[in-house]
Design a protein around this motif. Structure first.
Motif, short mmCIF file in Angstrom:
data_model
loop_
_atom_site.label_atom_id
_atom_site.label_comp_id
_atom_site.label_asym_id
_atom_site.label_seq_id
_atom_site.Cartn_x
_atom_site.Cartn_y
_atom_site.Cartn_z
N ILE A 157 12.17 103.82 80.50
CA ILE A 157 12.00 102.71 80.67
C ILE A 157 10.48 102.00 80.50
O ILE A 157 10.09 100.74 79.88
CB ILE A 157 12.40 102.09 80.78
CG1 ILE A 157 14.15 102.54 80.60
CG2 ILE A 157 13.08 100.41 80.91
CD1 ILE A 157 15.17 102.64 81.69
N PRO A 158 9.74 101.33 81.37
CA PRO A 158 9.09 100.50 81.83
C PRO A 158 7.48 100.72 80.70
O PRO A 158 7.37 100.34 80.36
CB PRO A 158 8.70 101.28 83.75
CG PRO A 158 9.63 101.49 84.09
CD PRO A 158 10.57 102.42 83.09
N LEU A 159 7.17 102.39 80.81
CA LEU A 159 6.61 102.81 80.21
C LEU A 159 6.56 102.33 78.25
O LEU A 159 6.03 101.90 77.37
CB LEU A 159 6.55 104.27 79.56
CG LEU A 159 5.12 104.62 78.41
CD1 LEU A 159 3.58 104.20 78.75
CD2 LEU A 159 5.28 105.96 78.67
N ALA A 160 7.73 102.14 77.20
CA ALA A 160 7.83 101.88 76.58
C ALA A 160 8.28 100.21 76.39
O ALA A 160 7.87 99.32 75.85
CB ALA A 160 9.68 102.57 76.50
N LEU A 161 8.52 99.64 77.47
CA LEU A 161 8.33 98.28 77.18
C LEU A 161 7.30 97.55 77.72
O LEU A 161 6.78 96.89 76.52
CB LEU A 161 9.12 97.98 78.70
CG LEU A 161 11.02 97.80 78.28
CD1 LEU A 161 11.36 97.19 79.83
CD2 LEU A 161 11.49 97.73 77.08
#
Length: 317
Positions: free
Chosen positions: A140-144
């Motif tokens: 999730i952090p990488l995608a955001l």
């Protein structure tokens, strides 16, 4: 196949019950949001804390599982991102969201209830904790960060990453993982009234979460976005479990049921907050439609996955 249907049948009947309750107006969207908040902030953290605190750290922190699940998920995310950006000409932001949709599972709401019936409560709970670590600390952090990098007015990537990690530090599930590991490491016994209270909350997780999934699907539509939506849904339901399954074969955990649990978690639809994460960028309708289609199709794909995994789990033919 009967064994498979015996597992998936009750899961999707509860989802259907939630959908019908929402369609009939028995529960409103706001009601479903309240129930979802209860699961995320109380029931799931209690479940994860119980699973981790009652086992030794070396049993819980399975490096092979984390490595296999993380690498398999990252490969699918980058493949979906590349397909959307390079081959379909989508924006950088939308491509990042496509990657997230194909590679991040609804581990708590759908994955765990199925895994607990397929692989047993022990493997399912440990698998859930490790999947949530991968999803919340990596995927999730990488995608955001990727989505914000392509969004107008976005800040520096490291500031976006720090903001995401700051939010995660207040996530009840992450706090439960840290607390459960700490209790396990120190060896503090959780007994009596406190243990029974936590167990009561944990036991309510599966049924309520499935009911909420059904309710949130009410009113969602796929019209006008079918090509992109179908691609994301099929990527999630087919590519993700195949990639994770391949990694579990290449770098297998010692416990066969844990390997099967990883594939079960990967075979579930994308996380339920997928449309919420996309709302900031204006793509919530497409992501909600992808979630709807993936949830409907997952009855078939998960049934097939469980049938294939039957010999690994020791089921009778």
């Amino acid at each position: 196949m009967l064994q498979t249907l015996a597992i998936t049948g009750p899961i999707y009947l509860v989802i259907a019950l939630g959908f019908l309750a929402g369609r009939a107006g028995t529960f409103s969207k706001l009601d479903m949001r309240v129930l979802g908040t209860y699961v995320v902030k109380f029931a799931l953290p209690a479940l994860v804390f119980t699973a981790l605190s009652q086992r030794r750290v070396d049993e819980v922190m399975n490096g092979r599982y984390v490595l296999g699940y993380a690498v398999g998920s990252l490969v699918v995310m980058m493949a979906a991102f590349g397909w959307a950006w390079r081959w379909q000409g989508k924006s950088f932001t939308l491509s990042a969201l496509c990657g997230l949709g194909c590679s991040s599972s609804n581990s708590g709401f759908i994955g765990y209830p199925i895994a607990i019936l397929a692989a047993g409560p022990s493997s399912a709970a440990v698998g859930l904790a490790m999947c949530m670590l991968v999803e919340n600390l990596l995927m999730i952090p990488l995608a955001l960060v990727m989505a914000d990098s392509g969004h107008a007015g976005a800040g520096k990537w490291y500031r976006i990453l720090m903001q995401s990690l700051s939010q995660l530090s207040r996530n009840p599930v992450i706090l439960a993982i840290v607390g459960g590991l700490a209790v396990s490491l120190i060896g503090i016994p959780i007994t009596g009234v406190l243990a029974r209270t936590i167990n009561m909350l944990a036991m309510s997780s599966a049924a309520v979460s499935l009911f909420v999934i059904g309710g949130t699907l009410t009113g969602l539509k796929t019209k006008g976005m079918r090509r992109d939506v179908t691609t994301i849904a099929l990527g999630k339901l087919l590519l993700h479990p195949l990639a994770v399954g391949l990694m579990m074969w290449l770098v297998p955990p010692n416990d066969p049921t844990l390997r099967a649990a990883a594939v079960v978690f990967a075979a579930t639809p994308m996380l339920s907050i997928y449309p919420i994460l996309a709302q900031k960028y204006g793509f919530e309708e497409m992501c909600a439609a992808a979630l709807l289609l993936a949830t409907v199709l997952s009855f078939l794909t998960i049934s097939i996955a469980l049938w294939v995994l039957g010999p690994v789990l020791g089921w009778a033919a």
